[in-house]
Design a protein around this motif. Sequence first.
Motif, PDB file in Angstrom:
ATOM      1  N   ALA A 200       0.828  -1.208   0.000  1.00 16.61           N
ATOM      2  CA  ALA A 200       0.000   0.000   0.000  1.00 16.61           C
ATOM      3  C   ALA A 200       0.865   1.262   0.000  1.00 16.61           C
ATOM      4  CB  ALA A 200      -0.933  -0.002   1.214  1.00 16.61           C
ATOM      5  N   ALA A 201       1.952   1.230   0.771  1.00 17.70           N
ATOM      6  CA  ALA A 201       2.850   2.389   0.822  1.00 17.70           C
ATOM      7  C   ALA A 201       3.564   2.574  -0.504  1.00 17.70           C
ATOM      8  CB  ALA A 201       3.854   2.224   1.959  1.00 17.70           C
ATOM      9  N   LEU A 202       3.918   1.468  -1.136  1.00 18.16           N
ATOM     10  CA  LEU A 202       4.586   1.562  -2.433  1.00 18.16           C
ATOM     11  C   LEU A 202       3.630   2.116  -3.482  1.00 18.16           C
ATOM     12  CD1 LEU A 202       7.255   1.016  -3.854  1.00 18.16           C
ATOM     13  CD2 LEU A 202       6.454  -1.304  -4.341  1.00 18.16           C
ATOM     14  N   ALA A 203       2.368   1.694  -3.409  1.00 14.56           N
ATOM     15  CA  ALA A 203       1.375   2.216  -4.347  1.00 14.56           C
ATOM     16  C   ALA A 203       1.184   3.719  -4.151  1.00 14.56           C
ATOM     17  CB  ALA A 203       0.049   1.471  -4.160  1.00 14.56           C
ATOM     18  N   ARG A 204       1.176   4.170  -2.895  1.00 14.82           N
ATOM     19  CA  ARG A 204       1.036   5.605  -2.650  1.00 14.82           C
ATOM     20  C   ARG A 204       2.269   6.356  -3.132  1.00 14.82           C
ATOM     21  NH1 ARG A 204       0.387   9.200   2.940  1.00 14.82           N
ATOM     22  NH2 ARG A 204      -0.005  11.145   1.814  1.00 14.82           N
ATOM     23  N   LEU A 205       3.448   5.753  -2.933  1.00  7.75           N
ATOM     24  CA  LEU A 205       4.682   6.382  -3.392  1.00  7.75           C
ATOM     25  C   LEU A 205       4.598   6.686  -4.878  1.00  7.75           C
ATOM     26  CD1 LEU A 205       7.608   7.134  -2.474  1.00  7.75           C
ATOM     27  CD2 LEU A 205       8.288   4.845  -3.205  1.00  7.75           C
ATOM     28  N   ALA A 206       4.089   5.713  -5.633  1.00  2.00           N
ATOM     29  CA  ALA A 206       3.970   5.915  -7.078  1.00  2.00           C
ATOM     30  C   ALA A 206       2.842   6.889  -7.420  1.00  2.00           C
ATOM     31  CB  ALA A 206       3.741   4.573  -7.759  1.00  2.00           C
ATOM     32  N   ALA A 207       1.728   6.804  -6.686  1.00  2.00           N
ATOM     33  CA  ALA A 207       0.566   7.638  -7.015  1.00  2.00           C
ATOM     34  C   ALA A 207       0.800   9.110  -6.697  1.00  2.00           C
ATOM     35  CB  ALA A 207      -0.666   7.129  -6.258  1.00  2.00           C
ATOM     36  N   ASP A 208       1.479   9.408  -5.594  1.00  2.00           N
ATOM     37  CA  ASP A 208       1.640  10.796  -5.149  1.00  2.00           C
ATOM     38  C   ASP A 208       2.950  11.433  -5.603  1.00  2.00           C
ATOM     39  OD1 ASP A 208      -0.768  10.464  -3.950  1.00  2.00           O
ATOM     40  OD2 ASP A 208      -0.041  10.482  -1.881  1.00  2.00           O
ATOM     41  N   ALA A 209       3.790  10.679  -6.277  1.00  2.00           N
ATOM     42  CA  ALA A 209       5.064  11.239  -6.749  1.00  2.00           C
ATOM     43  C   ALA A 209       4.812  12.294  -7.821  1.00  2.00           C
ATOM     44  CB  ALA A 209       5.943  10.131  -7.302  1.00  2.00           C
ATOM     45  N   ALA A 210       5.728  13.247  -7.901  1.00  2.00           N
ATOM     46  CA  ALA A 210       5.598  14.342  -8.861  1.00  2.00           C
ATOM     47  C   ALA A 210       6.851  14.425  -9.718  1.00  2.00           C
ATOM     48  CB  ALA A 210       5.387  15.661  -8.111  1.00  2.00           C
ATOM     49  N   PRO A 211       6.734  15.000 -10.905  1.00  2.00           N
ATOM     50  CA  PRO A 211       7.939  15.201 -11.722  1.00  2.00           C
ATOM     51  C   PRO A 211       8.950  16.078 -10.985  1.00  2.00           C
ATOM     52  CG  PRO A 211       5.951  15.527 -13.028  1.00  2.00           C
ATOM     53  CD  PRO A 211       5.503  15.441 -11.592  1.00  2.00           C
ATOM     54  N   GLN A 212      10.208  15.745 -11.146  1.00  2.00           N
ATOM     55  CA  GLN A 212      11.290  16.493 -10.502  1.00  2.00           C
ATOM     56  C   GLN A 212      11.813  17.547 -11.479  1.00  2.00           C
ATOM     57  OE1 GLN A 212      12.216  15.739  -7.370  1.00  2.00           O
ATOM     58  NE2 GLN A 212      13.986  17.070  -7.102  1.00  2.00           N
ATOM     59  N   PRO A 213      11.772  18.824 -11.116  1.00  2.00           N
ATOM     60  CA  PRO A 213      12.319  19.847 -12.018  1.00  2.00           C
ATOM     61  C   PRO A 213      13.772  19.540 -12.351  1.00  2.00           C
ATOM     62  CG  PRO A 213      11.074  20.860 -10.230  1.00  2.00           C
ATOM     63  CD  PRO A 213      11.216  19.409  -9.877  1.00  2.00           C
ATOM     64  N   ILE A 214      14.121  19.567 -13.604  1.00  2.00           N
ATOM     65  CA  ILE A 214      15.459  19.146 -14.037  1.00  2.00           C
ATOM     66  C   ILE A 214      16.546  20.006 -13.407  1.00  2.00           C
ATOM     67  CG2 ILE A 214      15.385  20.590 -16.113  1.00  2.00           C
ATOM     68  CD1 ILE A 214      17.003  17.113 -15.848  1.00  2.00           C
ATOM     69  N   GLY A 215      16.254  21.288 -13.170  1.00  2.00           N
ATOM     70  CA  GLY A 215      17.263  22.172 -12.586  1.00  2.00           C
ATOM     71  C   GLY A 215      17.647  21.806 -11.170  1.00  2.00           C
ATOM     72  N   THR A 216      16.756  21.102 -10.469  1.00  2.00           N
ATOM     73  CA  THR A 216      17.099  20.689  -9.109  1.00  2.00           C
ATOM     74  C   THR A 216      18.160  19.594  -9.126  1.00  2.00           C
ATOM     75  OG1 THR A 216      15.378  18.973  -8.979  1.00  2.00           O
ATOM     76  CG2 THR A 216      14.762  21.223  -8.354  1.00  2.00           C
ATOM     77  N   LEU A 217      18.304  18.916 -10.246  1.00  2.00           N
ATOM     78  CA  LEU A 217      19.293  17.842 -10.369  1.00  2.00           C
ATOM     79  C   LEU A 217      20.578  18.305 -11.055  1.00  2.00           C
ATOM     80  CD1 LEU A 217      16.909  14.939 -11.488  1.00  2.00           C
ATOM     81  CD2 LEU A 217      17.859  15.322  -9.207  1.00  2.00           C
ATOM     82  N   THR A 218      20.484  19.350 -11.865  1.00  2.00           N
ATOM     83  CA  THR A 218      21.639  19.737 -12.671  1.00  2.00           C
ATOM     84  C   THR A 218      22.377  20.970 -12.163  1.00  2.00           C
ATOM     85  OG1 THR A 218      20.188  21.016 -14.147  1.00  2.00           O
ATOM     86  CG2 THR A 218      20.650  18.729 -14.749  1.00  2.00           C
ATOM     87  N   ARG A 219      21.735  21.779 -11.312  1.00  2.00           N
ATOM     88  CA  ARG A 219      22.436  22.968 -10.811  1.00  2.00           C
ATOM     89  C   ARG A 219      23.474  22.554  -9.770  1.00  2.00           C
ATOM     90  NH1 ARG A 219      20.353  28.994  -9.337  1.00  2.00           N
ATOM     91  NH2 ARG A 219      22.224  29.699  -8.259  1.00  2.00           N
ATOM     92  N   PRO A 220      24.715  23.011  -9.886  1.00  2.00           N
ATOM     93  CA  PRO A 220      25.757  22.616  -8.919  1.00  2.00           C
ATOM     94  C   PRO A 220      25.465  23.129  -7.518  1.00  2.00           C
ATOM     95  CG  PRO A 220      26.742  23.502 -10.920  1.00  2.00           C
ATOM     96  CD  PRO A 220      25.270  23.803 -10.987  1.00  2.00           C
ATOM     97  N   LEU A 221      25.835  22.334  -6.565  1.00  2.00           N
ATOM     98  CA  LEU A 221      25.722  22.708  -5.156  1.00  2.00           C
ATOM     99  C   LEU A 221      26.814  23.727  -4.833  1.00  2.00           C
ATOM    100  CD1 LEU A 221      24.357  21.952  -2.402  1.00  2.00           C
ATOM    101  CD2 LEU A 221      26.186  20.279  -2.117  1.00  2.00           C
ATOM    102  N   ARG A 222      26.457  24.769  -4.094  1.00  2.00           N
ATOM    103  CA  ARG A 222      27.440  25.778  -3.722  1.00  2.00           C
ATOM    104  C   ARG A 222      27.579  25.812  -2.204  1.00  2.00           C
ATOM    105  NH1 ARG A 222      30.343  25.516  -7.845  1.00  2.00           N
ATOM    106  NH2 ARG A 222      29.383  26.260  -9.799  1.00  2.00           N
ATOM    107  N   LEU A 223      28.794  25.520  -1.735  1.00  2.00           N
ATOM    108  CA  LEU A 223      29.080  25.491  -0.300  1.00  2.00           C
ATOM    109  C   LEU A 223      30.286  26.361  -0.001  1.00  2.00           C
ATOM    110  CD1 LEU A 223      28.772  21.626   0.304  1.00  2.00           C
ATOM    111  CD2 LEU A 223      27.008  23.359   0.680  1.00  2.00           C
ATOM    112  N   THR A 224      30.229  27.075   1.125  1.00  2.00           N
ATOM    113  CA  THR A 224      31.355  27.919   1.533  1.00  2.00           C
ATOM    114  C   THR A 224      32.276  27.201   2.506  1.00  2.00           C
ATOM    115  OG1 THR A 224      30.198  28.849   3.447  1.00  2.00           O
ATOM    116  CG2 THR A 224      29.862  29.943   1.307  1.00  2.00           C
ATOM    117  N   GLY A 225      31.781  26.118   3.096  1.00  2.00           N
ATOM    118  CA  GLY A 225      32.555  25.430   4.128  1.00  2.00           C
ATOM    119  C   GLY A 225      32.334  26.007   5.508  1.00  2.00           C
ATOM    120  N   ALA A 226      31.369  26.903   5.641  1.00  2.00           N
ATOM    121  CA  ALA A 226      31.141  27.574   6.932  1.00  2.00           C
ATOM    122  C   ALA A 226      30.852  26.604   8.070  1.00  2.00           C
ATOM    123  CB  ALA A 226      30.003  28.585   6.792  1.00  2.00           C
ATOM    124  N   PRO A 227      30.077  25.532   7.843  1.00  2.00           N
ATOM    125  CA  PRO A 227      29.764  24.660   8.987  1.00  2.00           C
ATOM    126  C   PRO A 227      30.742  23.500   9.155  1.00  2.00           C
ATOM    127  CG  PRO A 227      28.385  24.049   7.151  1.00  2.00           C
ATOM    128  CD  PRO A 227      29.282  25.163   6.673  1.00  2.00           C
TER     129      PRO A 227
END
Length: 507
Positions: A160-187
């Motif tokens: 049932a949880a797997l069925a909901r995972l598939a039913a409620d999933a949404a397309p992932q904006p491509i930019g969220t996967l392709t834009r580089p992560l930017r970190l300063t090293g502050a933490p």
Amino acid sequence: MTVFVLVPEAHTGGWVWEDVAGLLTEAGAGVRPVTLTGMAGSGRPAGPGTDLETHVEDVLRVVDSLDTADVVLVGHGYGIHPVVAAADRRPGRVARVVHLDAGMPRDGDAPLQLVPDQELRARLTASVTTAAPGGDAGPVAPPPLGAWERWGSTAGVPAAALARLAADAAPQPIGTLTRPLRLTGAPAGLPTTGVLCTGNGSSIAMVEALVGMGHPELQVLTDPRVTFFELATGHWPMLSAPGELADVLLKAAAGDGHRIATTGELPAHLRPFLLDLPERPRERRERVDLHLPEPAAGGAPRPAVVLVHGGPVPAGARPAPRDWPAFVGYGRLAAAMGAVGAVVDHRLHSLGDFPRAAEDLVEAVELVRADPRVDADRVALWFFSAGGVLTADWLAAPPHWLRCVAATYPVLAPLPNWGLAESRFRPAAAVRGTGAPPVVLTRVGRERTEIAATVDEFLSAAKDAGADVEVIEVPDGTHGFETTDRGPAAREAVERAMRTVLAHLRR
């Protein structure tokens, strides 16, 4: 009060955390499940400019709304990218970051680099590369119901949880996967916890082995502020084991967990081989070291045993695998018993390198067989650890000269988080064919659960196919036992395996 900010995997939203959030609330913690822009229930539809930075801002809005500094950011899979970026920008507001079955992204990395499915990663990379300048490659569709394994093992997830995972999933904006992560090293030095899901192929033992192997980017994991937990489930513990996950998160917030210690001792793979063997002449030729036996009477060529290490091993690792005591030991043992021991130093430096390692092995075998001191019609291939998946090519289409395939504590199927589910590297499928050569398999009794399952799958397939498989058991043995156990059972197992391989070569 500790407040957990829960950031989900790609395609999903805060709804995946419902059970875990309820348990954390019952335990007296604050909980803020996050639904990122563009995901179902966020109220913020994705636009053409939605990218990783958008999701970082989503997490920052939640952090900034809290009136406590005891904030624990939890990133699951893709979610670790906006989490580490948010921690980087609010170092004084975050008490701990939890990597939930997630990688260790660094400054400049795009989330696409950690997408487990290598085929999907290559396709998305190509679509971005070929998009018109200023254009949008379009969102990434979520997997259909039967394909969620591409994003990680679904072991333990109720239907049932797997069925909901598939039913409620949404397309992932491509930019969220392709834009580089930017970190300063502050933490830098911020307390961190890794929660590893063994059903997806991760374990504390595996991390410790990789740290000991010298992967430079993993040395930070020996910091005492870094802790680890394991969950015996797949990639979706909030759906498959919510109680266990909630318990682990509470312990992580309290600073508990396993720490990877640096003892100053030699790493296990650099300790002496379990057999004391005389030195033999060794020649280095390209990617192969030849350990040479005494010349045969009349100068007849000798059979050869080609030894194939596992990995991944860092490209700059020193000593290289061909100089590790175990492989030098096996090469000498083959030579002492009258065969050429050929140790291959292939380039399996990352999980994406299996095709290259397979090509290196083909070239190495050709080099060995071309040596006039080798009987080109009597060769065995012997695979270790993760090198075991490379057996698939040779089992599927064995050449006439391949008299035997050996495998010692092998991985005999890609682990779920390797992203190779649809690849050619599946020995269980290969052994179902006709004409597979004899197999000599050394199995250790204290194998990691996720690896033992691949061996069981292979043996079942081999039995169904009627393949000739001899299993040599080392009941108390562990992965890499040849340099950690000098007991009689371990010594006998190594000698018996070599005797058996050579018997196949001499028939």
